[in-house]
Design a protein around this motif. Structure first.
Motif, PDB file in Angstrom:
ATOM      1  N   GLU A 209       6.268 -20.796  -5.364  1.00  0.00           N
ATOM      2  CA  GLU A 209       6.491 -19.794  -4.322  1.00  0.00           C
ATOM      3  C   GLU A 209       5.746 -18.512  -4.649  1.00  0.00           C
ATOM      4  O   GLU A 209       5.902 -17.950  -5.732  1.00  0.00           O
ATOM      5  CB  GLU A 209       7.990 -19.487  -4.168  1.00  0.00           C
ATOM      6  N   ILE A 210       4.926 -18.064  -3.722  1.00  0.00           N
ATOM      7  CA  ILE A 210       4.199 -16.806  -3.879  1.00  0.00           C
ATOM      8  C   ILE A 210       4.724 -15.822  -2.838  1.00  0.00           C
ATOM      9  O   ILE A 210       4.501 -15.990  -1.641  1.00  0.00           O
ATOM     10  CB  ILE A 210       2.671 -17.016  -3.699  1.00  0.00           C
ATOM     11  N   LYS A 211       5.443 -14.822  -3.302  1.00  0.00           N
ATOM     12  CA  LYS A 211       6.043 -13.839  -2.395  1.00  0.00           C
ATOM     13  C   LYS A 211       5.147 -12.613  -2.194  1.00  0.00           C
ATOM     14  O   LYS A 211       5.122 -12.025  -1.111  1.00  0.00           O
ATOM     15  CB  LYS A 211       7.407 -13.379  -2.940  1.00  0.00           C
ATOM     16  N   ASN A 212       4.446 -12.222  -3.259  1.00  0.00           N
ATOM     17  CA  ASN A 212       3.631 -11.010  -3.213  1.00  0.00           C
ATOM     18  C   ASN A 212       2.170 -11.326  -3.499  1.00  0.00           C
ATOM     19  O   ASN A 212       1.865 -12.200  -4.312  1.00  0.00           O
ATOM     20  CB  ASN A 212       4.120  -9.986  -4.250  1.00  0.00           C
ATOM     21  N   VAL A 213       1.282 -10.594  -2.849  1.00  0.00           N
ATOM     22  CA  VAL A 213      -0.154 -10.738  -3.098  1.00  0.00           C
ATOM     23  C   VAL A 213      -0.746  -9.362  -3.375  1.00  0.00           C
ATOM     24  O   VAL A 213      -0.479  -8.401  -2.643  1.00  0.00           O
ATOM     25  CB  VAL A 213      -0.879 -11.389  -1.908  1.00  0.00           C
ATOM     26  N   ILE A 214      -1.518  -9.267  -4.451  1.00  0.00           N
ATOM     27  CA  ILE A 214      -2.237  -8.040  -4.793  1.00  0.00           C
ATOM     28  C   ILE A 214      -3.705  -8.262  -4.451  1.00  0.00           C
ATOM     29  O   ILE A 214      -4.324  -9.202  -4.958  1.00  0.00           O
ATOM     30  CB  ILE A 214      -2.082  -7.701  -6.290  1.00  0.00           C
ATOM     31  N   LEU A 215      -4.243  -7.428  -3.574  1.00  0.00           N
ATOM     32  CA  LEU A 215      -5.645  -7.558  -3.167  1.00  0.00           C
ATOM     33  C   LEU A 215      -6.513  -6.617  -3.982  1.00  0.00           C
ATOM     34  O   LEU A 215      -6.254  -5.411  -4.057  1.00  0.00           O
ATOM     35  CB  LEU A 215      -5.804  -7.245  -1.678  1.00  0.00           C
ATOM     36  N   MET A 216      -7.548  -7.196  -4.605  1.00  0.00           N
ATOM     37  CA  MET A 216      -8.472  -6.444  -5.450  1.00  0.00           C
ATOM     38  C   MET A 216      -9.885  -6.565  -4.908  1.00  0.00           C
ATOM     39  O   MET A 216     -10.187  -7.455  -4.126  1.00  0.00           O
ATOM     40  CB  MET A 216      -8.455  -7.017  -6.867  1.00  0.00           C
ATOM     41  N   GLU A 231       0.134   3.489  -3.176  1.00  0.00           N
ATOM     42  CA  GLU A 231       1.520   3.081  -3.393  1.00  0.00           C
ATOM     43  C   GLU A 231       2.071   2.254  -2.230  1.00  0.00           C
ATOM     44  O   GLU A 231       3.062   1.551  -2.364  1.00  0.00           O
ATOM     45  CB  GLU A 231       2.409   4.326  -3.600  1.00  0.00           C
ATOM     46  N   HIS A 232       1.426   2.346  -1.058  1.00  0.00           N
ATOM     47  CA  HIS A 232       1.953   1.671   0.135  1.00  0.00           C
ATOM     48  C   HIS A 232       1.811   0.157   0.031  1.00  0.00           C
ATOM     49  O   HIS A 232       0.767  -0.363  -0.348  1.00  0.00           O
ATOM     50  CB  HIS A 232       1.212   2.165   1.383  1.00  0.00           C
ATOM     51  N   ILE A 233       2.897  -0.561   0.357  1.00  0.00           N
ATOM     52  CA  ILE A 233       2.886  -2.021   0.366  1.00  0.00           C
ATOM     53  C   ILE A 233       2.980  -2.484   1.814  1.00  0.00           C
ATOM     54  O   ILE A 233       3.881  -2.098   2.562  1.00  0.00           O
ATOM     55  CB  ILE A 233       4.054  -2.591  -0.462  1.00  0.00           C
ATOM     56  N   LEU A 234       2.000  -3.311   2.221  1.00  0.00           N
ATOM     57  CA  LEU A 234       1.950  -3.810   3.589  1.00  0.00           C
ATOM     58  C   LEU A 234       2.829  -5.042   3.759  1.00  0.00           C
ATOM     59  O   LEU A 234       2.890  -5.902   2.866  1.00  0.00           O
ATOM     60  CB  LEU A 234       0.516  -4.215   3.946  1.00  0.00           C
ATOM     61  N   THR A 235       3.520  -5.128   4.904  1.00  0.00           N
ATOM     62  CA  THR A 235       4.183  -6.379   5.254  1.00  0.00           C
ATOM     63  C   THR A 235       3.123  -7.324   5.817  1.00  0.00           C
ATOM     64  O   THR A 235       2.030  -6.892   6.200  1.00  0.00           O
ATOM     65  CB  THR A 235       5.278  -6.163   6.296  1.00  0.00           C
ATOM     66  N   GLN A 283       2.028 -18.168   2.120  1.00  0.00           N
ATOM     67  CA  GLN A 283       3.207 -17.769   2.906  1.00  0.00           C
ATOM     68  C   GLN A 283       3.827 -16.508   2.292  1.00  0.00           C
ATOM     69  O   GLN A 283       5.039 -16.410   2.081  1.00  0.00           O
ATOM     70  CB  GLN A 283       4.229 -18.904   2.985  1.00  0.00           C
ATOM     71  N   ALA A 284       2.952 -15.559   2.005  1.00  0.00           N
ATOM     72  CA  ALA A 284       3.369 -14.326   1.332  1.00  0.00           C
ATOM     73  C   ALA A 284       4.188 -13.429   2.258  1.00  0.00           C
ATOM     74  O   ALA A 284       4.107 -13.530   3.484  1.00  0.00           O
ATOM     75  CB  ALA A 284       2.142 -13.577   0.838  1.00  0.00           C
ATOM     76  N   GLU A 285       4.964 -12.544   1.636  1.00  0.00           N
ATOM     77  CA  GLU A 285       5.794 -11.600   2.380  1.00  0.00           C
ATOM     78  C   GLU A 285       5.241 -10.182   2.335  1.00  0.00           C
ATOM     79  O   GLU A 285       5.454  -9.404   3.264  1.00  0.00           O
ATOM     80  CB  GLU A 285       7.226 -11.597   1.813  1.00  0.00           C
ATOM     81  N   ALA A 286       4.561  -9.849   1.241  1.00  0.00           N
ATOM     82  CA  ALA A 286       4.081  -8.471   1.069  1.00  0.00           C
ATOM     83  C   ALA A 286       2.701  -8.447   0.440  1.00  0.00           C
ATOM     84  O   ALA A 286       2.333  -9.343  -0.339  1.00  0.00           O
ATOM     85  CB  ALA A 286       5.059  -7.678   0.196  1.00  0.00           C
ATOM     86  N   VAL A 287       1.919  -7.406   0.796  1.00  0.00           N
ATOM     87  CA  VAL A 287       0.551  -7.251   0.301  1.00  0.00           C
ATOM     88  C   VAL A 287       0.395  -5.855  -0.281  1.00  0.00           C
ATOM     89  O   VAL A 287       0.738  -4.865   0.360  1.00  0.00           O
ATOM     90  CB  VAL A 287      -0.475  -7.446   1.445  1.00  0.00           C
ATOM     91  N   TRP A 288      -0.143  -5.800  -1.491  1.00  0.00           N
ATOM     92  CA  TRP A 288      -0.366  -4.506  -2.142  1.00  0.00           C
ATOM     93  C   TRP A 288      -1.845  -4.356  -2.456  1.00  0.00           C
ATOM     94  O   TRP A 288      -2.464  -5.254  -3.042  1.00  0.00           O
ATOM     95  CB  TRP A 288       0.459  -4.417  -3.436  1.00  0.00           C
ATOM     96  N   VAL A 289      -2.423  -3.241  -2.053  1.00  0.00           N
ATOM     97  CA  VAL A 289      -3.805  -2.893  -2.393  1.00  0.00           C
ATOM     98  C   VAL A 289      -3.726  -1.666  -3.303  1.00  0.00           C
ATOM     99  O   VAL A 289      -3.597  -0.538  -2.828  1.00  0.00           O
ATOM    100  CB  VAL A 289      -4.638  -2.574  -1.131  1.00  0.00           C
ATOM    101  N   PRO A 290      -3.756  -1.870  -4.630  1.00  0.00           N
ATOM    102  CA  PRO A 290      -3.499  -0.760  -5.553  1.00  0.00           C
ATOM    103  C   PRO A 290      -4.561   0.330  -5.559  1.00  0.00           C
ATOM    104  O   PRO A 290      -4.331   1.421  -6.081  1.00  0.00           O
ATOM    105  CB  PRO A 290      -3.399  -1.443  -6.923  1.00  0.00           C
ATOM    106  N   GLY A 291      -5.745   0.049  -4.992  1.00  0.00           N
ATOM    107  CA  GLY A 291      -6.772   1.086  -4.913  1.00  0.00           C
ATOM    108  C   GLY A 291      -7.518   1.315  -6.204  1.00  0.00           C
ATOM    109  O   GLY A 291      -8.028   2.416  -6.451  1.00  0.00           O
ATOM    110  N   VAL A 292      -7.569   0.284  -7.058  1.00  0.00           N
ATOM    111  CA  VAL A 292      -8.311   0.396  -8.318  1.00  0.00           C
ATOM    112  C   VAL A 292      -9.476  -0.579  -8.287  1.00  0.00           C
ATOM    113  O   VAL A 292      -9.560  -1.450  -7.420  1.00  0.00           O
ATOM    114  CB  VAL A 292      -7.398   0.099  -9.534  1.00  0.00           C
ATOM    115  N   SER A 293     -10.386  -0.427  -9.239  1.00  0.00           N
ATOM    116  CA  SER A 293     -11.594  -1.240  -9.239  1.00  0.00           C
ATOM    117  C   SER A 293     -11.933  -1.674 -10.659  1.00  0.00           C
ATOM    118  O   SER A 293     -11.248  -1.309 -11.622  1.00  0.00           O
ATOM    119  CB  SER A 293     -12.765  -0.440  -8.660  1.00  0.00           C
ATOM    120  N   LEU A 294     -13.008  -2.430 -10.780  1.00  0.00           N
ATOM    121  CA  LEU A 294     -13.487  -2.867 -12.088  1.00  0.00           C
ATOM    122  C   LEU A 294     -13.726  -1.672 -13.006  1.00  0.00           C
ATOM    123  O   LEU A 294     -13.471  -1.733 -14.210  1.00  0.00           O
ATOM    124  CB  LEU A 294     -14.778  -3.675 -11.928  1.00  0.00           C
TER     125      LEU A 294
END
Length: 511
Positions: A209-216, A231-235, A283-294
């Protein structure tokens, strides 16, 4: 308070960028400057394996500008990294040398595993958010121009990390002619990546089960989702709305809205389609884009190594867990690996004054032990060679290609005749320093593996004590270890040859 000024440089697929940081034990690391030049390096690299002379000229001009900025900020150290575009080139060493001669900047080419491990470390800079997200089943999607890295977490533990060749620029270049003949570009992209999507789902998700996804990815952070990072987490509903809005716009409108040129805007739809379809299979519930890079990951890694930063997350354990899962995939014996690891580490730790190796080499030894039998999955008659091929073909997050080659070579020579430096003709690709490291790891691995030859874990305890040039190994066992002791002779001879010490084995029988 000692403060170090450090510059991180990234030569990526579609831009060359630099961040300058201040680092100290009190503040950790703080960004001072961020500068980016858009340059489509990947365009030629992915299609022909070469960079046009004009692109090399542009890279050198940018790096010379960076060099001036570093002097202005009083930078005392830097790290310049190139990623997938350079990995695709057929002549990277020539380009690296040109860059150094013309700019004085040494550029290292990160392996895919190193690149995404540093990207993963950049998220750790946002410790509170990172720790909170990975308590549930979490996936990190790191989208680049040349490829995609997917890393899966289960309760703070890295389960697997896989690389797929479906980067935004690579897809655009492959489909640019077909795009002109379709009104549903997003569906065309989906059909193009569908096989990899379903294969990943079948092999690695199963009942997970994958509930959260972090986009990089720099492109996601700086362009597409620049208003939604931090800090904002998208539904998922918020993400889908944004996705549909993006697909309904022309490239020109996207370019105008985001303040980028058309060539750059043409990467937006491929990036969003990749993200959207992975979110769907998770089938994720939340998406976080932390705003960081390599760049943040490069600085974080530097700060860790220089003791400016102490991370609450154990990254070394992630590498070990990833290696353990590879061993599990190839049905390696868990108890044998555990018993052999304990013996190998006891020998390693007792000989620090002799072998001159450190914590990184200790980690490589542990991984070699974990993977030394993986080749049995393919062939019981050619374990060494099959193990070597598996390790060389498998990315292990956090390890360079050279480190994987060291591990693979030690595993190969664990059960085959050791080939001395200069006598191999199979393109082993080891310099003198790494050849000596292979010899040391092989010697310890052979000894430890032989002590559990029966796979019964007869050695219940082992104490190794170094006295002058003699290593005394006391073996505790309540069982008959005649087989193990009888097969140690040739292992002992090679061990003594490599380390220049005398090895004495003593048995202490346990009741």
């Amino acid at each position: 308070m000692a403060i170090t000024t450090f510059a991180a440089i990234d030569i990526g697929s579609y831009e060359v960028s630099m961040k300058i940081f201040e680092l100290s034990k009190k503040i950790g690391f703080r960004q001072l400057n961020d500068v980016r030049y858009r340059l489509e390096i990947g365009k030629g690299a992915y299609s022909s394996g070469r960079l046009e002379p004009e692109i090399v000229d542009s890279i050198c001009m940018i790096l010379n500008d960076f060099s001036k900025m570093m002097k202005e900020f009083g930078v005392s150290d830097y790290r310049a990294c190139a990623t997938s575009a350079f990995r695709e080139m057929i002549n990277p060493l020539i380009v690296q040398e040109q860059i150094y001669c013309r700019t004085g900047i040494r550029v290292e080419i990160l392996s895919n595993a190193e690149q995404h491990f540093l990207g993963y470390k950049s998220i750790a800079a946002k410790e509170a958010g990172f720790k909170k997200m990975i308590q549930k089943g979490t996936a990190i999607l790191d989208v680049g121009g040349g490829g995609l890295q997917v890393s899966l977490f289960d309760k703070d533990t890295l389960v697997t990390t896989q690389s797929l060749k479906m980067g935004s620029m690579r897809i655009r270049e492959r489909l640019k002619e077909l795009e002109k003949a379709t009104t549903h570009y997003d569906q065309l992209i989906l059909e193009f990546i569908r096989n990899d999507l379903t294969a990943f789902q079948r092999l690695y998700l199963k009942e997970r089960e994958i509930k959260n996804v972090i986009l990089m990815g720099d492109f996601l952070t700086d362009t597409i989702l620049q208003g939604h990072n931090g800090e904002h987490i998208l539904t998922m509903d918020e993400f889908r709305t944004y996705y549909e809005d993006t697909l309904n716009k022309t490239e020109q409108t996207l370019a105008d809205d985001m303040g980028v040129d058309l060539e750059y805007a043409s990467l937006i739809v491929p990036t969003m389609v990749i993200c959207k379809n992975f979110l769907d299979i998770f089938q994720a519930e939340a998406v976080w884009v932390p705003g960081v890079s390599l760049l943040d990951g490069i600085a974080y890694d530097y700060g860790e190594k220089k003791k400016f930063i102490k991370s609450v997350h154990n990254f070394e354990n992630d590498i070990l867990v990833a290696s353990r899962n590879i061993a599990k995939r190839y049905s390696s014996g868990k108890n044998h690996i555990q018993g052999t690891t304990e013996i190998a580490l006891a020998i390693f730790d007792s000989m620090k004054k002799v072998h001159g190796m450190g914590s990184r080499e200790r980690l490589l030894l542990q991984i070699a032990v974990q993977l030394h039998d993986c080749g049995k999955y393919i062939s019981m008659g050619d374990v060494a060679e099959c193990s070597y091929r598996i390790i060389m073909a498998t990315e292990i997050i956090g390890l360079s290609t050279e480190e994987r080659r060291v591990i693979a070579s030690a595993v190969r020579y664990n059960t085959t005749e050791f080939v001395y430096y200069g006598n191999y003709d199979d393109g082993l690709g080891l310099d003198k320093e790494r050849y000596l490291l292979v010899a040391k790891l092989t010697a310890i691995l052979r000894l430890a593996n032989a002590m559990d030859r029966s796979h019964y874990q007869k050695v219940q305890g082992l104490k190794a004590v170094l006295k002058d040039r003699e290593l005394q190994v006391m073996i505790d066992s309540s069982r008959d270890i005649s087989l193990e002791l009888g097969l140690l002779k040739d292992k002992v001879k090679f061990f003594e040859e490599v380390f220049g010490i005398h090895l004495v084995l003593k048995r202490r029988r346990r009741a």
